[in-house]
Write an enzyme that holds these catalytic residues in place. Structure first.
Site, PDB file in Angstrom:
ATOM      1  N   THR A  40       0.838  -1.214   0.000  1.00  0.00           N
ATOM      2  CA  THR A  40       0.000   0.000   0.000  1.00  0.00           C
ATOM      3  C   THR A  40       0.873   1.264   0.000  1.00  0.00           C
ATOM      4  O   THR A  40       0.522   2.261  -0.626  1.00  0.00           O
ATOM      5  CB  THR A  40      -0.962   0.046   1.216  1.00  0.00           C
ATOM      6  N   ARG A  49      -8.879  -5.073   1.964  1.00  0.00           N
ATOM      7  CA  ARG A  49      -9.791  -4.936   3.108  1.00  0.00           C
ATOM      8  C   ARG A  49      -9.636  -3.672   3.943  1.00  0.00           C
ATOM      9  O   ARG A  49     -10.367  -3.495   4.905  1.00  0.00           O
ATOM     10  CB  ARG A  49      -9.698  -6.186   3.985  1.00  0.00           C
ATOM     11  N   ASP A 102       2.230  -8.618  -7.266  1.00  0.00           N
ATOM     12  CA  ASP A 102       2.738  -7.420  -7.937  1.00  0.00           C
ATOM     13  C   ASP A 102       4.215  -7.480  -8.326  1.00  0.00           C
ATOM     14  O   ASP A 102       4.716  -6.564  -8.986  1.00  0.00           O
ATOM     15  CB  ASP A 102       2.475  -6.176  -7.066  1.00  0.00           C
ATOM     16  N   HIS A 146       0.122 -16.709  -4.684  1.00  0.00           N
ATOM     17  CA  HIS A 146      -1.006 -16.410  -5.563  1.00  0.00           C
ATOM     18  C   HIS A 146      -0.580 -16.003  -6.967  1.00  0.00           C
ATOM     19  O   HIS A 146      -1.344 -15.401  -7.706  1.00  0.00           O
ATOM     20  CB  HIS A 146      -1.893 -15.337  -4.916  1.00  0.00           C
ATOM     21  N   CYS A 170      -2.055 -18.030 -31.528  1.00  0.00           N
ATOM     22  CA  CYS A 170      -2.730 -19.279 -31.924  1.00  0.00           C
ATOM     23  C   CYS A 170      -4.247 -19.140 -31.813  1.00  0.00           C
ATOM     24  O   CYS A 170      -4.979 -20.061 -32.161  1.00  0.00           O
ATOM     25  CB  CYS A 170      -2.231 -20.446 -31.066  1.00  0.00           C
TER      26      CYS A 170
HETATM   27  P1  NAD Z   1      -6.025  -7.651   2.788  1.00  0.00           P
HETATM   28  O1  NAD Z   1      -6.434  -6.512   1.944  1.00  0.00           O
HETATM   29  O2  NAD Z   1      -7.054  -8.630   3.188  1.00  0.00           O
HETATM   30  O3  NAD Z   1      -5.379  -7.113   4.142  1.00  0.00           O
HETATM   31  C1  NAD Z   1      -4.384  -6.137   4.144  1.00  0.00           C
HETATM   32  C2  NAD Z   1      -3.978  -5.892   5.586  1.00  0.00           C
HETATM   33  O4  NAD Z   1      -2.842  -5.041   5.577  1.00  0.00           O
HETATM   34  C3  NAD Z   1      -5.056  -5.204   6.409  1.00  0.00           C
HETATM   35  O5  NAD Z   1      -5.190  -5.906   7.629  1.00  0.00           O
HETATM   36  C4  NAD Z   1      -4.501  -3.789   6.642  1.00  0.00           C
HETATM   37  O6  NAD Z   1      -4.829  -3.285   7.910  1.00  0.00           O
HETATM   38  C5  NAD Z   1      -3.025  -4.011   6.525  1.00  0.00           C
HETATM   39  N1  NAD Z   1      -2.260  -2.864   5.998  1.00  0.00           N
HETATM   40  C6  NAD Z   1      -2.566  -2.059   4.963  1.00  0.00           C
HETATM   41  N2  NAD Z   1      -1.566  -1.187   4.732  1.00  0.00           N
HETATM   42  C7  NAD Z   1      -0.606  -1.453   5.662  1.00  0.00           C
HETATM   43  C8  NAD Z   1       0.672  -0.905   5.947  1.00  0.00           C
HETATM   44  N3  NAD Z   1       1.166   0.111   5.226  1.00  0.00           N
HETATM   45  N4  NAD Z   1       1.380  -1.427   6.967  1.00  0.00           N
HETATM   46  C9  NAD Z   1       0.893  -2.444   7.730  1.00  0.00           C
HETATM   47  N5  NAD Z   1      -0.308  -2.991   7.499  1.00  0.00           N
HETATM   48  C10 NAD Z   1      -1.039  -2.520   6.477  1.00  0.00           C
HETATM   49  O7  NAD Z   1      -4.779  -8.353   2.059  1.00  0.00           O
HETATM   50  P2  NAD Z   1      -4.299  -9.866   2.094  1.00  0.00           P
HETATM   51  O8  NAD Z   1      -4.367 -10.421   3.459  1.00  0.00           O
HETATM   52  O9  NAD Z   1      -3.023  -9.908   1.341  1.00  0.00           O
HETATM   53  O10 NAD Z   1      -5.381 -10.661   1.230  1.00  0.00           O
HETATM   54  C11 NAD Z   1      -5.861 -10.129   0.023  1.00  0.00           C
HETATM   55  C12 NAD Z   1      -5.593 -10.946  -1.235  1.00  0.00           C
HETATM   56  O11 NAD Z   1      -5.553  -9.992  -2.259  1.00  0.00           O
HETATM   57  C13 NAD Z   1      -4.292 -11.657  -1.318  1.00  0.00           C
HETATM   58  O12 NAD Z   1      -4.565 -12.953  -1.641  1.00  0.00           O
HETATM   59  C14 NAD Z   1      -3.518 -11.004  -2.468  1.00  0.00           C
HETATM   60  O13 NAD Z   1      -3.208 -11.965  -3.454  1.00  0.00           O
HETATM   61  C15 NAD Z   1      -4.470 -10.083  -3.136  1.00  0.00           C
HETATM   62  N6  NAD Z   1      -3.994  -8.689  -3.374  1.00  0.00           N
HETATM   63  C16 NAD Z   1      -2.723  -8.455  -3.785  1.00  0.00           C
HETATM   64  C17 NAD Z   1      -2.285  -7.158  -3.991  1.00  0.00           C
HETATM   65  C18 NAD Z   1      -0.862  -6.932  -4.430  1.00  0.00           C
HETATM   66  O14 NAD Z   1      -0.275  -7.799  -5.079  1.00  0.00           O
HETATM   67  N7  NAD Z   1      -0.233  -5.810  -4.075  1.00  0.00           N
HETATM   68  C19 NAD Z   1      -3.150  -6.083  -3.801  1.00  0.00           C
HETATM   69  C20 NAD Z   1      -4.472  -6.343  -3.403  1.00  0.00           C
HETATM   70  C21 NAD Z   1      -4.872  -7.665  -3.192  1.00  0.00           C
END
Ligand code: NAD
Length: 236
Positions: A25, A33, A103, A118, A149
């Site tokens: 992020t 979430r 990513d 994933h 193809c």
């Molecule tokens: P999630 O969105 O369910 O949870 C993210 C968690 O990270 C939250 O609990 C949030 O409070 C916390 N968070 C957010 N920013 C933060 C920061 N800067 N420092 C500390 N904590 C922070 O994500 P998840 O558990 O990875 O599950 C979501 C699924 O979505 C995964 O399977 C993933 O493959 C996919 N996904 C991937 C990406 C990516 O590749 N960057 C992005 C979105 C979703």
């Protein structure tokens, strides 16, 4: 700086990091979430539905519209968390990064032993002939990307209803089992089976660096509720 965390890192030799969307992020990629995450935005269908295998097969046009708009961030750069993990691996202190992210930012930061549970948006394959295509092919096309193809090109990303790659899971589990410290960061620990793999860690240095509470907070030996990039930037 969190002195307990810094001290454990100095002493550990086989750190494993288990992470999720929250790790990226601070690189400008929204998670699922958080309040401004993808699950709290409005679409015709919930993201879990669009990102499912059934939806991909039945409505590929719609899938790729969402996927190109919301899942691809070709200009995102690694942040301090990705960079610190790569540094620890180069120093011989970290034995692996297990990530739910798709990513590619850990590799961009220099990490070598990355278990992408994933998959990755950087890899795409023709469903008919198996030909490989990079991210730029998906970026530079519109609609459903097609192979020369005639087959449909599918991102090498594990969609809902699809199973994880056995080899990747095996490597990730082996790394976690052998860890002398497990740092979990930026994940809600709500996606299974991935979240269950952390139970393979039996040690007493389980650190959770996450902005919000998780179902596994009770198991942690140390909890840090700050942005992971900020926390990692200060660590040795
Ligand atoms: P999630 O969105 O369910 O949870 C993210 C968690 O990270 C939250 O609990 C949030 O409070 C916390 N968070 C957010 N920013 C933060 C920061 N800067 N420092 C500390 N904590 C922070 O994500 P998840 O558990 O990875 O599950 C979501 C699924 O979505 C995964 O399977 C993933 O493959 C996919 N996904 C991937 C990406 C990516 O590749 N960057 C992005 C979105 C979703």
């Amino acid at each position: 700086m969190n002195e307990t965390l810094a001290g454990w890192i100095r002493e550990s030799k086989r750190i494993v990091f288990f992470g999720g969307a929250g790790v990226s992020t601070e690189s400008g990629i929204p998670d699922f979430r958080s309040v401004d995450g993808l699950y709290n935005q409005q679409y015709d269908y919930p993201p879990e539905t669009i990102l499912s295998h059934t939806f991909f097969m039945r409505r590929p046009e719609e899938f790729f519209r969402f996927y190109r708009n919301k899942m691809l961030f070709p200009n995102a750069q690694p942040n301090a968390a990705h960079l610190k993990l790569a540094q620890w691996e180069a120093e011989g202190k970290l034995s692996g990064v297990v990530t739910q992210n798709i990513d590619g930012l850990h590799q961009k930061a220099g990490s070598k032993r990355v278990f992408e549970l994933h998959g990755s948006v950087l890899r795409n394959y023709c469903m008919r002939c198996g030909k490989f295509y990079g991210l730029e092919h998906i970026m530079n096309t519109t609609g459903v990307p097609k192979c020369e193809c005639g087959g449909t090109i599918k991102p090498d990303v594990v969609l809902y209803e699809e199973s994880l790659n056995d080899e990747v899971v095996g490597g990730a589990c082996e790394a976690i089992e052998g860890a002398d410290m497990l740092i979990i960061g930026g994940t809600s620990l709500s996606v299974y089976p991935a979240a269950g793999f952390i139970d393979l860690y039996r040690g007493h240095r389980l650190v959770l660096v996450n902005m919000s509470a998780t179902p596994r907070d009770g198991r942690a030996d140390l909890i840090v509720r700050e942005p992971i990039g900020k926390v990692f930037a200060e660590l040795p």
